[in-house]
Write an enzyme that holds these catalytic residues in place. Sequence first.
Site, PDB file in Angstrom:
ATOM      1  N   THR A  81       0.838  -1.176   0.071  1.00  0.00           N
ATOM      2  CA  THR A  81      -0.295   0.158   0.113  1.00  0.00           C
ATOM      3  C   THR A  81       0.968   1.160   0.038  1.00  0.00           C
ATOM      4  OG1 THR A  81      -1.780  -1.142   1.394  1.00  0.00           O
ATOM      5  CG2 THR A  81      -1.763   1.273   1.398  1.00  0.00           C
TER       6      THR A  81
ATOM      7  N   GLY B 135       1.361   9.387   9.708  1.00  0.00           N
ATOM      8  CA  GLY B 135       1.390   9.440   8.279  1.00  0.00           C
ATOM      9  C   GLY B 135       1.868  10.729   7.805  1.00  0.00           C
TER      10      GLY B 135
ATOM     11  N   GLY C 221     -11.548   0.123   3.855  1.00  0.00           N
ATOM     12  CA  GLY C 221     -10.112   0.205   4.008  1.00  0.00           C
ATOM     13  C   GLY C 221      -9.588   1.098   5.102  1.00  0.00           C
TER      14      GLY C 221
ATOM     15  N   ASP D 259      -0.952  -0.158  18.043  1.00  0.00           N
ATOM     16  CA  ASP D 259      -0.497   0.783  17.098  1.00  0.00           C
ATOM     17  C   ASP D 259      -0.020   2.129  17.516  1.00  0.00           C
ATOM     18  OD1 ASP D 259      -0.106   1.540  13.931  1.00  0.00           O
ATOM     19  OD2 ASP D 259      -1.633   2.856  14.671  1.00  0.00           O
TER      20      ASP D 259
ATOM     21  N   LYS E  27       3.577   4.193  18.095  1.00  0.00           N
ATOM     22  CA  LYS E  27       3.772   5.812  17.697  1.00  0.00           C
ATOM     23  C   LYS E  27       4.137   6.661  19.066  1.00  0.00           C
ATOM     24  CE  LYS E  27       0.463   5.180  13.904  1.00  0.00           C
ATOM     25  NZ  LYS E  27      -0.727   5.175  13.425  1.00  0.00           N
TER      26      LYS E  27
END
Lengths: 421, 421
Positions: free
Chosen positions: A13, A131, A184, A198, A202
């Site tokens: 991805t 991101g 998604g 997750d 971070k």
Amino acid sequence: MKKVRIGLAGLGTVGSGVMRLIRANSGVIEQKTGLQLEVSAILDLDFSGKEALIPPTCVATTSMEEFEDTEQDITVELIGGTNVARKVIEGALAAGRGVVTANKALLAEQGQELFSLANGQKLRYEAAVAGAIPVVQSLQSSLTQNNIIKIDGILNGTSNYILTRMFEERLSYEEILPEAQRLGYAEADAGFDVDGIDAAHKLALLANLAYSSYVPFASIFVQGIRDIKVIDIEMADRLGYMIKPLGIAKIVDGHIEVRVHPTMIPKSHPLSTIRLENNGVFYDTDYSGEGSLTGKGAGSLPTGSAVVADIIQLGLQNTNPLPFTTEQKYSIAEAQHIQSRFYLRVMTQDRPGVLAKISGILGDHDISLASVMQLESNTEIVPLTMVSHKANEQSMMDALMQVKKIPEISAEEVVLLHIEE
Amino acid sequence: MKKVRIGLAGLGTVGSGVMRLIRANSGVIEQKTGLQLEVSAILDLDFSGKEALIPPTCVATTSMEEFEDTEQDITVELIGGTNVARKVIEGALAAGRGVVTANKALLAEQGQELFSLANGQKLRYEAAVAGAIPVVQSLQSSLTQNNIIKIDGILNGTSNYILTRMFEERLSYEEILPEAQRLGYAEADAGFDVDGIDAAHKLALLANLAYSSYVPFASIFVQGIRDIKVIDIEMADRLGYMIKPLGIAKIVDGHIEVRVHPTMIPKSHPLSTIRLENNGVFYDTDYSGEGSLTGKGAGSLPTGSAVVADIIQLGLQNTNPLPFTTEQKYSIAEAQHIQSRFYLRVMTQDRPGVLAKISGILGDHDISLASVMQLESNTEIVPLTMVSHKANEQSMMDALMQVKKIPEISAEEVVLLHIEE
């Protein structure tokens, strides 16, 4: 014009996003930076269906040896996981190459060894945290002249997407998750995201930069969002709050508090405007004051874009003044150091008697209640919700163990949430 | 450890912040960056009352010649204005020194000449735009791989402070301004701020970076906030909007739209959470997607902090890949290119007849109304407010000229605001 040869490991991805961006914007990048980005090699297990992404002169290989033998100035690791990914990064650093990775799990769990190889300078990871949001860059440059007082935010798009839709549409976790997966916004195995792992990866990386102190991943308090029901969303709403999935890192009395949990925040708090899959990071500092960064926390193009930003910084040979540190300057605050207000919901058969028992237990632990609420219900089992004044987290945990033993209460369905003002 | 010798020109509000920060956080800065910041010279007209800020070995002088003769790696220009400030910057660049400035007026109005001297690399100005918010840095590094689609935001703290208090307390501009001046949120001469000039200076610099195209300051459409009355705030509120002081730069049909004006935005828009003196910048890009940066836009310490961040980047000799450009790649969109919804308020004696006249004039200019509102009033002169559908800005300006000629209307008290969704 300076040519930068890139080896890309992992054409999934994010890797596809990197390839698309470099193809579409190479002109813009050349004009703005003087760098000519050229992907000279790609490593993947299977290239079927991905042929259109491979440039004509690029070596596309399934062999790690062949990949490592190509000419690369910078290796980009987008394989994920902690096994092959680590080998790729170690090989590239040993060969003197710059490395860009989006692999938060690997860095948070095994960063100590990798960063000592990289000597701090040659390993960049903007894409690993939130991101496209330039929070790593900001901590490494715009904010270095400060002491950071607090950094917190919404670091997981999947959890925020689910909690936003629960709040706005009063749908349940179970109703939203399959749709989030179809669209998604959630992986087939959503555990890493909805259980807070997750976000904790971070947060470990952010806290490291913010406080120049190594934060072991295992030391982070982590709570996921699976147990939250629509009734909790409704109760929060009535009290003037929203429930948001937060990661929090702050210095209190010489310890670092590092926590990931769904949190009740006032609806007027700026974090409440960060909806759906978006991420946001808020900081407080001694000289720059308070600030925030928001944006796309995941996805092929935004994450790919952060990878390319790192490639450019390495290509320009810019110094990164604040590498990941392996030195533990601060110890981690344990539950007995932490004060918070709490929201507690239990499911019970017999409200008045149960309330007396619960408030007795809480009182024994020095926890006083600010409010008690129950919505009308026709069912036999009814939700009973309470909000505490500021209390010690360890005391609350101890009290909770006893509350769960009250016979009228379903021990499996007790929800405890932190409240931040 | 590398020593960086700094010459500071101007020991006013921001200069004092720089001195305080360097003194308090030199240990943190050394530890994080390896740089030892030393202020070796200070230039000011008068040092009385500022003695405590001057380090023992520092040359404190009122003579430009003496100041320029000291050893400096970096000159920091915080004098303001466009005369002496320019001489200081030119002198420093000619001597091969790095320069950091917070002088938005000078750069926006005379940047073409100064940046050609600096060759793009040695002149940094994070503090000139939105104080502590790292928006210059973000455009120069984290976002360079993108085409910027839009950048807008609240760039003036004084205007935002006044409009926030007007909205929250229904106080008038005239009531708030003196208090804002007493509290330090507005200068004694507030014109630069409330008339939009300050925001337009900042927008010229942002647009230059975002679009790699020179935006002449004089080409920016500027409207201030002085004419806004509590009635406008109330009407906006009823319609679901807030009025915020925005700077907007976006590419539409190959032109740059650059505008500074009070704008009606939905109360649910994230910009609406930026209250009081705070600033915020929102961007949209082709690969990183949408994002925002918020924080302290002014003040001694936040602005001083941004100055020190630039000193550190110059001290590390990091490349700034995206300097101010002197080349005008895009032309500026004129009013006839711009489409917007509008809010219009007039004060009138005779509502029904006047409404017919106004809607006739608007209709003649292809402008149709979405709503018309009037609050009850006991006075002879009543406010009449209208909201249009999307219309051409030039047509609206033309129509407005005619509306002002209607005899029942006070031509001096007509308010026209842009609406952004």
